[in-house]
Design an enzyme around this catalytic site. Sequence first.
Site, PDB file in Angstrom:
ATOM      1  N   GLU A   1      48.412  21.417  29.454  1.00 54.92           N
ATOM      2  CA  GLU A   1      47.937  22.522  28.638  1.00 54.92           C
ATOM      3  C   GLU A   1      49.028  23.565  28.377  1.00 54.92           C
ATOM      4  O   GLU A   1      49.736  23.913  29.328  1.00 54.92           O
ATOM      5  CB  GLU A   1      46.790  23.185  29.421  1.00 54.92           C
ATOM      6  CG  GLU A   1      45.722  23.730  28.562  1.00 54.92           C
ATOM      7  CD  GLU A   1      44.484  24.043  29.396  1.00 54.92           C
ATOM      8  OE1 GLU A   1      43.914  23.124  30.021  1.00 54.92           O
ATOM      9  OE2 GLU A   1      44.119  25.203  29.422  1.00 54.92           O
TER      10      GLU A   1
ATOM     11  N   HIS B   1      40.139  25.336  26.182  1.00 55.79           N
ATOM     12  CA  HIS B   1      39.811  25.890  27.514  1.00 55.79           C
ATOM     13  C   HIS B   1      38.932  27.147  27.384  1.00 55.79           C
ATOM     14  O   HIS B   1      39.316  28.234  27.829  1.00 55.79           O
ATOM     15  CB  HIS B   1      41.107  26.208  28.284  1.00 55.79           C
ATOM     16  CG  HIS B   1      40.906  26.254  29.770  1.00 55.79           C
ATOM     17  ND1 HIS B   1      41.902  25.902  30.667  1.00 55.79           N
ATOM     18  CD2 HIS B   1      39.834  26.609  30.530  1.00 55.79           C
ATOM     19  CE1 HIS B   1      41.452  26.059  31.902  1.00 55.79           C
ATOM     20  NE2 HIS B   1      40.205  26.482  31.845  1.00 55.79           N
TER      21      HIS B   1
ATOM     22  N   ARG C   1      39.693  20.372  35.126  1.00 50.65           N
ATOM     23  CA  ARG C   1      41.110  20.628  34.918  1.00 50.65           C
ATOM     24  C   ARG C   1      41.712  19.395  34.257  1.00 50.65           C
ATOM     25  O   ARG C   1      41.326  18.258  34.580  1.00 50.65           O
ATOM     26  CB  ARG C   1      41.829  20.914  36.234  1.00 50.65           C
ATOM     27  CG  ARG C   1      41.539  22.289  36.815  1.00 50.65           C
ATOM     28  CD  ARG C   1      42.131  23.414  35.944  1.00 50.65           C
ATOM     29  NE  ARG C   1      41.934  24.728  36.508  1.00 50.65           N
ATOM     30  CZ  ARG C   1      41.001  25.606  36.138  1.00 50.65           C
ATOM     31  NH1 ARG C   1      40.129  25.292  35.179  1.00 50.65           N
ATOM     32  NH2 ARG C   1      40.938  26.797  36.693  1.00 50.65           N
TER      33      ARG C   1
HETATM   34  C1  DGY Z   1      38.207  28.968  35.552  1.00 49.15           C
HETATM   35  O1  DGY Z   1      37.753  30.109  35.780  1.00 49.15           O
HETATM   36  O2  DGY Z   1      38.729  28.280  36.430  1.00 49.15           O
HETATM   37  C2  DGY Z   1      38.079  28.441  34.174  1.00 49.15           C
HETATM   38  O3  DGY Z   1      38.820  27.302  33.980  1.00 49.15           O
HETATM   39  C3  DGY Z   1      38.429  29.485  33.139  1.00 49.15           C
HETATM   40  O4  DGY Z   1      37.434  30.395  33.114  1.00 49.15           O
END
Ligand code: DGY
Length: 348
Positions: free
Chosen positions: A274, A292, A245
């Site tokens: 983001e 992402h 993240r």
């Molecule tokens: C998640 O699933 O947490 C990813 O960041 C996106 O697929």
Amino acid sequence: MTKIFVSRRIPAAGIDILERAGVEVRVGQEREDEGVAPAVMRDGIAWCDVLLSLLTEPVDRALLALNPNLRGVANYAVGFNNIDVTSATALGLPVSNTPDVLTDTSADLTWALLLGAARRIPEAHNYMRDGHYKLWGPNLLLGADVSPGGNGKRKVLGVIGFGRIGTAVAKRAMGFDMDVIAYDPHARAQIDASGIAKWSELDNLLATSDFVCLHPLLTKETHHLINEAALKRMKPTAILVNVSRGPVVDEAALVRALRERWIAGAALDVFEHEPAMAEGLAECENAVIVPHIASASVGTRDKMATMAAENALAHLRGGRAPNPVNSDVYVSEAYRARVARFQDNKGK
Ligand code: DGY
């Protein structure tokens, strides 16, 4: 008819499951490139029995409290930092996610980014596209080895966060003859038992790794785990890869680190604010940046949709979801009261 509010459109595989189950489905935002308006989100939650949310929608206590008849929240993602799970549990609401299915896809992308940054693939690609390639030369677009390569030294991969994805990334390093060290205060025993990585304290990992890959959950403890001090601890030849993240990295500090070459490069799938990027990041030629897409393969996104739909249907029926993130909710008084309320309503 029971109702599920899907905050933004998910692949048809998931919607089909819901519709075949005879549920009324409302999608808050059909467009792929736009978020859900806050008023649409509020109306949707107030209207539905179950919320199927995407990671782009913050689901806080105020939203959850809008509907006393809500039966649960199914997140279309493995990460669930967009949801206030503590409040959901206190309110008796089960929350679920889509683990496992995206582990390999995300580990593959981590390696694509690592290799892309080490071997300067995006720069080389743009060089060709822009018509700069006139003659092969010994110094053209020199990068870093990932395998022992020219200097014959095994490279060190440092993995921070040894959950499903971190472990899958570590496994792949065997094919590159790397030494893998890992730091995860919640998984020391798993690291020791893995046979693929050795435990390392964080400072040592930062100081000795040639590649540092980030895979922790975003929590208060991991927010800005990679800050100015951490970046300064890394080798000037090291490359940082973030597929977890964005806020795990202090992005303004990272821009300084890339500009002033405290580290050699970074490869990022996620960003602190983001979809925005810190000022100057897009101009850093030693940064590889993608939007992402760690889990973005056709098969994986379809499977995430079917898992989220199955979790949503379980919430709807008041049963245990296949992938709960707050299992403790099922033994709570608040949950029992909520189930009793909707069973009562059904009888009316
Ligand atoms: C998640 O699933 O947490 C990813 O960041 C996106 O697929």
